[in-house]
Design an enzyme around this catalytic site. Structure first.
Site, mmCIF file in Angstrom:
data_model
loop_
_atom_site.group_PDB
_atom_site.id
_atom_site.type_symbol
_atom_site.label_atom_id
_atom_site.label_comp_id
_atom_site.label_asym_id
_atom_site.label_seq_id
_atom_site.Cartn_x
_atom_site.Cartn_y
_atom_site.Cartn_z
ATOM 1 N N ASP A 146 0.852 -1.197 0.000
ATOM 2 C CA ASP A 146 0.000 0.000 0.000
ATOM 3 C C ASP A 146 0.888 1.247 0.000
ATOM 4 O OD1 ASP A 146 -2.315 -1.545 0.153
ATOM 5 O OD2 ASP A 146 -2.152 -1.714 2.326
ATOM 6 N N LYS A 156 -1.097 9.307 2.706
ATOM 7 C CA LYS A 156 -1.189 10.287 3.800
ATOM 8 C C LYS A 156 -0.343 9.917 5.007
ATOM 9 C CE LYS A 156 -5.505 12.261 2.425
ATOM 10 N NZ LYS A 156 -6.866 11.794 2.282
HETATM 11 C C1 LIG Z 1 -2.248 -3.863 -2.260
HETATM 12 S S1 LIG Z 1 -2.244 -5.364 -1.390
HETATM 13 C C2 LIG Z 1 -1.033 -6.344 -2.268
HETATM 14 C C3 LIG Z 1 -1.198 -7.816 -2.010
HETATM 15 C C4 LIG Z 1 -0.288 -8.735 -2.836
HETATM 16 N N1 LIG Z 1 1.110 -8.548 -2.489
HETATM 17 C C5 LIG Z 1 -0.502 -8.510 -4.290
HETATM 18 O O1 LIG Z 1 0.379 -7.916 -4.937
HETATM 19 O O2 LIG Z 1 -1.537 -8.948 -4.804
HETATM 20 C C6 LIG Z 1 -1.392 -4.936 0.107
HETATM 21 C C7 LIG Z 1 -1.448 -6.034 1.139
HETATM 22 O O3 LIG Z 1 -0.674 -5.661 2.255
HETATM 23 C C8 LIG Z 1 -1.361 -5.989 3.432
HETATM 24 N N2 LIG Z 1 -0.891 -5.050 4.463
HETATM 25 C C9 LIG Z 1 -0.778 -3.706 4.332
HETATM 26 N N3 LIG Z 1 -0.271 -3.171 5.471
HETATM 27 C C10 LIG Z 1 -0.072 -4.216 6.323
HETATM 28 C C11 LIG Z 1 0.433 -4.314 7.646
HETATM 29 N N4 LIG Z 1 0.845 -3.239 8.308
HETATM 30 N N5 LIG Z 1 0.502 -5.535 8.202
HETATM 31 C C12 LIG Z 1 0.088 -6.631 7.535
HETATM 32 N N6 LIG Z 1 -0.394 -6.600 6.285
HETATM 33 C C13 LIG Z 1 -0.465 -5.402 5.675
HETATM 34 C C14 LIG Z 1 -2.825 -5.846 3.105
HETATM 35 O O4 LIG Z 1 -3.636 -6.642 3.946
HETATM 36 C C15 LIG Z 1 -2.851 -6.325 1.647
HETATM 37 O O5 LIG Z 1 -3.131 -7.697 1.522
#
Ligand SMILES: C[S@@+](CC[C@H](N)C(=O)[O-])C[C@H]1O[C@@H](n2cnc3c(N)ncnc32)[C@H](O)[C@@H]1O
Length: 226
Positions: A126, A130
Site C-alpha cells: 500500500d 497520507k
Molecule cells: C495492495 S495489497 C497487495 C497484495 C499482494 N502482495 C498482491 O500484490 O496482490 C497490500 C497487502 O498488504 C497488506 N498489508 C498492508 N499493510 C499491512 C500491515 N501493516 N501488516 C500486515 N499486512 C499489511 C494488506 O492486507 C494487503 O493484503
C-alpha cells in the site's frame, strides 16, 4: 466475497499446518514462540528464509518456493481470507518450504531474531499517501527489518505506485542504503538486463499486479541492501 465464505476460509485455515495465526497475547508475551526457531522447528533445515511482506494471496511466496526448493519462504499479511489462497495451494502441493504468518507487519521484529532472514520482498505494498511512516520502506520499517535481516540481505520492491517508488528511492539516498538496481519500467526496460532465472521470478504476476497491468500502469522495481 461473502462473510459466509470468509468464515469457511478462516475455519479451514485453522487446519493448515503451514499457517501461523498468533494472538495479541502471544505476540506481547516477550516475542512469538517461533522467534529464532523457524529453521529448526518448522522448516527443519538451514536454508535461507525469504519473507514476502503484505503477501496477499502469496503469489511470490508460492511461486518462488516452487522454483527454489532449497530456500524457505514465509508470506506475511493481516488478511486471513487472502493468505488462505496461498496457504491452500502450498498445503495441497505438499510444499514444505512455505509458511504463512497472519499478523501486522508493524510487529514483525517480535517474530524473527538476529540474522534469521536472508531476503525480503515487498509486493505491491500500500502506498499510504497520507501516512509516509506506514509505508513498508519507511525508515521505521527498515529499522525493524535490520533487526533480523542478514547484513547482505536484499530488500526487493515491486510496485505500480509512483509515490511509493519515488519515496523509496529518496529513502535509499537519504539513509545511504545500497541501491543494487532500479527501474521505472520493469517489463519494457529493466527486465532485459537480468538472466533467465531472475526474469522468471520478476515475471511472477500478483493478484494486484494483474489488476494494475489491465489498467495500463507501469510496473517499477528496485532492490537494495540496508
Ligand atoms: C495492495 S495489497 C497487495 C497484495 C499482494 N502482495 C498482491 O500484490 O496482490 C497490500 C497487502 O498488504 C497488506 N498489508 C498492508 N499493510 C499491512 C500491515 N501493516 N501488516 C500486515 N499486512 C499489511 C494488506 O492486507 C494487503 O493484503
Amino acid at each position: 466475497m461473502g462473510s459466509k465464505d470468509k468464515l469457511k476460509r478462516f475455519a479451514e485455515m485453522e487446519t493448515f499446518p503451514n499457517v501461523f495465526q498468533p494472538t495479541m497475547e502471544e505476540i506481547n508475551s516477550g516475542g512469538y514462540h517461533m522467534k529464532g526457531k523457524w529453521h529448526k522447528e518448522y522448516f527443519k533445515n538451514d536454508n535461507p528464509i525469504v519473507l514476502e511482506l503484505g503477501c496477499g494471496k502469496g503469489e511470490y511466496t508460492v511461486g518462488m518456493a516452487q522454483r527454489y526448493p532449497n530456500k524457505n519462504f514465509i508470506g506475511i499479511d493481516i488478511k486471513g481470507a487472502r493468505i488462505w489462497r496461498g496457504a491452500k495451494t502450498a498445503f495441497e502441493n505438499n510444499m514444505p518450504n512455505v509458511a504463512f504468518l497472519r499478523t501486522r507487519i508493524d510487529f514483525i521484529e517480535r517474530f524473527f531474531s538476529e540474522n534469521e532472514v536472508s531476503e525480503i520482498w515487498l509486493t505491491f505494498s500500500d502506498p499510504q499517501p497520507k501516512k509516509p511512516n506506514k509505508r513498508l520502506t519507511s525508515r521505521m520499517f527498515i529499522e525493524h527489518y535490520k533487526k533480523f535481516l542478514k547484513p547482505e540481505g536484499i530488500v526487493h520492491l515491486k510496485t505500480d505506485s509512483d509515490l511509493l517508488f519515488e519515496s523509496t528511492l529518496e529513502q535509499i539516498k537519504e539513509y545511504h542504503y545500497n541501491k543494487l538496481f532500479s527501474t521505472w519500467d520493469l517489463y519494457n526496460e529493466g527486465i532485459n538486463t537480468f538472466d533467465e532465472a531472475t526474469k522468471d521470478i520478476l515475471n511472477i504476476k500478483t493478484f494486484y499486479e494483474q489488476r494494475w497491468l489491465k489498467e495500463g500502469k507501469t510496473i517499477k522495481y528496485c532492490k537494495f541492501t540496508v
